[in-house]
Design a protein around this motif. Structure first.
Motif, short mmCIF file in Angstrom:
data_model
loop_
_atom_site.label_atom_id
_atom_site.label_comp_id
_atom_site.label_asym_id
_atom_site.label_seq_id
_atom_site.Cartn_x
_atom_site.Cartn_y
_atom_site.Cartn_z
N GLN A 86 14.65 1.01 -5.99
CA GLN A 86 14.99 2.43 -6.00
C GLN A 86 14.06 3.24 -6.89
OE1 GLN A 86 19.11 2.89 -6.99
NE2 GLN A 86 19.83 1.71 -5.23
N VAL A 87 13.22 2.57 -7.65
CA VAL A 87 12.30 3.26 -8.55
C VAL A 87 10.87 2.94 -8.13
CG1 VAL A 87 11.58 3.57 -10.94
CG2 VAL A 87 13.97 3.05 -10.43
N GLU A 88 10.10 3.96 -7.84
CA GLU A 88 8.70 3.75 -7.47
C GLU A 88 7.85 3.79 -8.73
OE1 GLU A 88 7.51 6.51 -4.50
OE2 GLU A 88 8.95 5.78 -3.01
N TYR A 89 7.79 2.64 -9.41
CA TYR A 89 7.01 2.56 -10.63
C TYR A 89 5.53 2.74 -10.32
CZ TYR A 89 11.16 0.46 -12.76
OH TYR A 89 12.43 0.23 -13.23
N ILE A 90 4.79 3.20 -11.31
CA ILE A 90 3.35 3.28 -11.18
C ILE A 90 2.80 1.87 -10.95
CG2 ILE A 90 1.20 3.87 -12.37
CD1 ILE A 90 2.78 6.03 -13.85
N GLN A 91 3.29 0.92 -11.73
CA GLN A 91 2.97 -0.50 -11.54
C GLN A 91 4.18 -1.33 -11.93
OE1 GLN A 91 -0.52 -1.31 -13.95
NE2 GLN A 91 -1.92 -0.77 -12.30
N TYR A 92 4.35 -2.45 -11.25
CA TYR A 92 5.41 -3.40 -11.57
C TYR A 92 4.90 -4.78 -11.23
CZ TYR A 92 9.87 -5.86 -11.66
OH TYR A 92 10.87 -6.73 -11.98
N PHE A 93 4.94 -5.71 -12.19
CA PHE A 93 4.65 -7.09 -11.87
C PHE A 93 5.43 -8.02 -12.78
CE2 PHE A 93 1.49 -6.86 -15.25
CZ PHE A 93 0.87 -5.63 -15.06
N GLY A 94 5.84 -9.15 -12.20
CA GLY A 94 6.64 -10.12 -12.92
C GLY A 94 7.87 -10.50 -12.13
#
Length: 205
Positions: A11-19
């Motif tokens: 639901q959140v369009e992060y600038i970047q997400y990893f893990g």
């Protein structure tokens, strides 16, 4: 029975997400990394690729995260190749997100995840979002104090920390936060009582 996670990342369009998709510890950073071509976060050399492209700045970020989430502080170097795995047994599962003011308004600080909000910039963005923190569970705000310059504001499960750089986040402060996130490990550490006494003395100065 282990509580169900309800942190809805999609639901959140992060600038970047990893893990990990279900992290036990979630680190919020204000500045995105350069991402290698065809990069796979779970690959054994993923972090080395990231560090090679982004330089020593991201080496420090990764090293500090490893020191915070590892179960055994002596083994933090060994967890680097598996830091971003989904279900590790050597450390708490981790995700790293890059956020700005718009992303942060959409974040849900759920109690099942420990939220490490890094940098003064993100702290300032959160000053208008105190309802997100207060809605979790009312508790007094405390501090982990290493010295007058280096401290962490506690409002579990949200922790306001300095940026992940050794000048702002020295090993002594890392150890304070690590013990906060690993209470069972800390209880079994014979050095823990001396550690608590030292923290108490710092507060009384």
């Amino acid at each position: 029975m282990k509580p169900q996670r309800n942190f809805h990342f999609e639901q959140v369009e992060y600038i970047q997400y990893f893990g990990s998709s279900t992290p036990e510890v979630l680190f919020y950073l204000p500045t995105p990394a350069l991402i290698p071509h065809q990069w796979r976060p779970q690959a054994p050399d993923a972090l080395e690729q990231l560090i090679h492209l982004n330089g020593n700045h991201w080496r420090k970020i990764i090293n500090i995260i490893c020191k915070i989430v590892c179960h055994n502080p002596d083994n933090w170097r060994e967890i680097k190749p598996v830091l971003l795995q989904q279900s590790p047994n050597t450390h708490k599962s981790v995700a790293i997100v890059v956020v700005d003011a718009e992303n942060l308004t959409k974040v849900s600080f759920t109690p099942q995840t420990q939220h490490i909000v890094c940098s003064k910039k993100l702290h300032e963005l959160l000053t208008n979002l105190t309802d997100k923190i207060d809605s979790i569970e009312k508790c007094s705000i405390e501090e982990l104090v290493f010295n007058q310059r280096h401290k962490i504001q506690l409002h579990p499960p949200v922790y306001f920390t300095p940026y992940l750089d050794y000048r702002q986040f020295p090993n002594g402060l890392i150890d304070l936060l690590r013990k906060q996130l690993h209470p069972d490990v800390a209880k079994s550490d014979p050095r823990q009582q001396a550690f608590k006494d030292d923290v108490k003395n710092k507060h009384s100065r």
